[in-house]
Design a protein around this motif. Sequence first.
Motif, short mmCIF file in Angstrom:
data_model
loop_
_atom_site.label_atom_id
_atom_site.label_comp_id
_atom_site.label_asym_id
_atom_site.label_seq_id
_atom_site.Cartn_x
_atom_site.Cartn_y
_atom_site.Cartn_z
N ALA A 1 44.06 39.77 44.45
CA ALA A 1 43.38 39.12 43.33
C ALA A 1 42.27 39.99 42.76
O ALA A 1 42.11 40.10 41.54
N ILE A 2 41.51 40.63 43.64
CA ILE A 2 40.44 41.52 43.18
C ILE A 2 41.02 42.70 42.41
O ILE A 2 40.52 43.08 41.35
N GLY A 3 42.09 43.28 42.94
CA GLY A 3 42.73 44.41 42.27
C GLY A 3 43.26 44.04 40.90
O GLY A 3 43.13 44.80 39.94
N ALA A 4 43.87 42.86 40.81
CA ALA A 4 44.38 42.42 39.51
C ALA A 4 43.24 42.20 38.53
O ALA A 4 43.35 42.57 37.35
N GLY A 5 42.16 41.61 38.99
CA GLY A 5 41.01 41.39 38.11
C GLY A 5 40.41 42.70 37.61
O GLY A 5 40.09 42.83 36.42
N LEU A 6 40.29 43.66 38.50
CA LEU A 6 39.76 44.97 38.08
C LEU A 6 40.71 45.67 37.11
O LEU A 6 40.27 46.26 36.12
N GLY A 7 42.00 45.59 37.39
CA GLY A 7 42.97 46.24 36.51
C GLY A 7 42.99 45.63 35.12
O GLY A 7 43.00 46.35 34.11
N ILE A 8 42.98 44.32 35.05
CA ILE A 8 43.01 43.66 33.74
C ILE A 8 41.70 43.89 33.00
O ILE A 8 41.69 44.09 31.78
N GLY A 9 40.59 43.91 33.71
CA GLY A 9 39.31 44.21 33.07
C GLY A 9 39.29 45.62 32.49
O GLY A 9 38.79 45.84 31.38
N ARG A 10 39.84 46.55 33.24
CA ARG A 10 39.88 47.93 32.74
C ARG A 10 40.80 48.06 31.53
O ARG A 10 40.49 48.78 30.57
N ILE A 11 41.93 47.36 31.58
CA ILE A 11 42.85 47.39 30.44
C ILE A 11 42.18 46.81 29.20
O ILE A 11 42.26 47.36 28.10
N GLY A 12 41.51 45.67 29.38
CA GLY A 12 40.83 45.03 28.25
C GLY A 12 39.75 45.92 27.65
O GLY A 12 39.64 46.05 26.42
N GLY A 13 38.97 46.55 28.50
CA GLY A 13 37.91 47.44 28.02
C GLY A 13 38.47 48.64 27.27
O GLY A 13 37.97 49.01 26.20
N SER A 14 39.52 49.22 27.83
CA SER A 14 40.13 50.38 27.17
C SER A 14 40.78 49.98 25.85
O SER A 14 40.74 50.74 24.88
N ALA A 15 41.38 48.80 25.81
CA ALA A 15 41.98 48.34 24.56
C ALA A 15 40.92 48.12 23.49
O ALA A 15 41.12 48.47 22.32
N MET A 16 39.79 47.56 23.88
CA MET A 16 38.72 47.35 22.90
C MET A 16 38.17 48.67 22.39
O MET A 16 37.87 48.81 21.20
N GLU A 17 38.06 49.66 23.27
CA GLU A 17 37.62 50.98 22.81
C GLU A 17 38.64 51.58 21.84
O GLU A 17 38.27 52.18 20.82
#
Length: 85
Positions: A29-45
Amino acid sequence: MLAYLLSILLEVAGNVGVMGAAVGAGLAAIGAGLGIGRIGGSAMEGIARQPEAAGRIQTAMLIIAALIEAVALFAAVICLLVALG
């Protein structure tokens, strides 16, 4: 006496397996949360740098996020099976 000690050791070993399965599910669950957070941040950039590509970036982001969630769910199910088995 020896049988009693053996039964206690087997019970403790079973509890450790359940605890390990719980830790594994938590890490998934922690890994999925970190991965999705990173994807979201990169997409916004990416959208901030190139607004005309927002639709393509969002589509790719959603597909990748769904794949990450599927892997996390698979890991949680495997951990549940280990805990029950």
